[in-house]
Scaffold this motif. Structure first.
Motif, PDB file in Angstrom:
ATOM      1  N   VAL A 112      -4.258   6.355 -33.132  1.00  0.00           N
ATOM      2  CA  VAL A 112      -3.147   5.828 -34.019  1.00  0.00           C
ATOM      3  C   VAL A 112      -2.012   6.773 -33.682  1.00  0.00           C
ATOM      4  CG1 VAL A 112      -2.451   6.082 -36.365  1.00  0.00           C
ATOM      5  CG2 VAL A 112      -4.867   5.065 -36.068  1.00  0.00           C
ATOM      6  N   VAL A 113      -1.939   7.822 -33.529  1.00  0.00           N
ATOM      7  CA  VAL A 113      -0.555   8.712 -33.376  1.00  0.00           C
ATOM      8  C   VAL A 113       0.057   8.178 -32.025  1.00  0.00           C
ATOM      9  CG1 VAL A 113       0.229  10.863 -32.581  1.00  0.00           C
ATOM     10  CG2 VAL A 113      -1.420  10.554 -34.408  1.00  0.00           C
ATOM     11  N   ILE A 114      -1.011   8.077 -31.065  1.00  0.00           N
ATOM     12  CA  ILE A 114      -0.323   7.550 -29.678  1.00  0.00           C
ATOM     13  C   ILE A 114       0.423   6.040 -29.943  1.00  0.00           C
ATOM     14  CG2 ILE A 114      -0.889   6.818 -27.508  1.00  0.00           C
ATOM     15  CD1 ILE A 114      -2.441   9.260 -27.046  1.00  0.00           C
ATOM     16  N   ASP A 115      -0.537   5.094 -30.580  1.00  0.00           N
ATOM     17  CA  ASP A 115      -0.035   3.938 -30.933  1.00  0.00           C
ATOM     18  C   ASP A 115       1.232   3.865 -31.616  1.00  0.00           C
ATOM     19  OD1 ASP A 115      -0.610   1.073 -30.175  1.00  0.00           O
ATOM     20  OD2 ASP A 115      -1.137   0.880 -32.500  1.00  0.00           O
ATOM     21  N   ASN A 116       1.342   4.461 -32.506  1.00  0.00           N
ATOM     22  CA  ASN A 116       2.587   4.431 -33.506  1.00  0.00           C
ATOM     23  C   ASN A 116       3.722   4.885 -32.740  1.00  0.00           C
ATOM     24  OD1 ASN A 116       1.414   2.874 -35.405  1.00  0.00           O
ATOM     25  ND2 ASN A 116       0.572   4.874 -36.620  1.00  0.00           N
ATOM     26  N   TYR A 117       3.657   6.188 -32.179  1.00  0.00           N
ATOM     27  CA  TYR A 117       4.920   6.873 -31.682  1.00  0.00           C
ATOM     28  C   TYR A 117       5.268   6.673 -30.273  1.00  0.00           C
ATOM     29  CZ  TYR A 117       4.623   9.323 -36.019  1.00  0.00           C
ATOM     30  OH  TYR A 117       4.725   9.750 -37.329  1.00  0.00           O
ATOM     31  N   TYR A 118       4.200   6.340 -29.375  1.00  0.00           N
ATOM     32  CA  TYR A 118       4.583   6.198 -27.736  1.00  0.00           C
ATOM     33  C   TYR A 118       4.738   4.781 -27.455  1.00  0.00           C
ATOM     34  CZ  TYR A 118       4.217  11.335 -28.037  1.00  0.00           C
ATOM     35  OH  TYR A 118       4.206  12.752 -28.379  1.00  0.00           O
TER      36      TYR A 118
END
Length: 63
Positions: free
Chosen positions: A48-54
């Protein structure tokens, strides 16, 4: 003065000893209830973090 041991003995004490083993503690039983749950939570959070920010497309401003 030394106190004598109790006269009575529990004949089932050896057969009941397995219940006090750490493998059968409540914490161990609870952690074995959902195997892999901790790994799944970490993997999903990372996704989720990678999908939302990167992986978000760059917004270009049109003036």
């Amino acid at each position: 003065m030394v106190t004598p041991p109790p006269i009575y003995r529990d004949p089932w004490a050896k057969r009941d000893a397995w219940r006090k083993h750490p493998v059968f503690s409540k914490r161990a039983m609870f952690s074995k209830m959902f195997p892999g749950f901790g790994v799944a939570v970490v993997a999903f959070t990372t996704y989720v973090v990678i999908d939302n920010y990167y992986l978000q497309p760059k917004h270009e401003s049109h003036h």
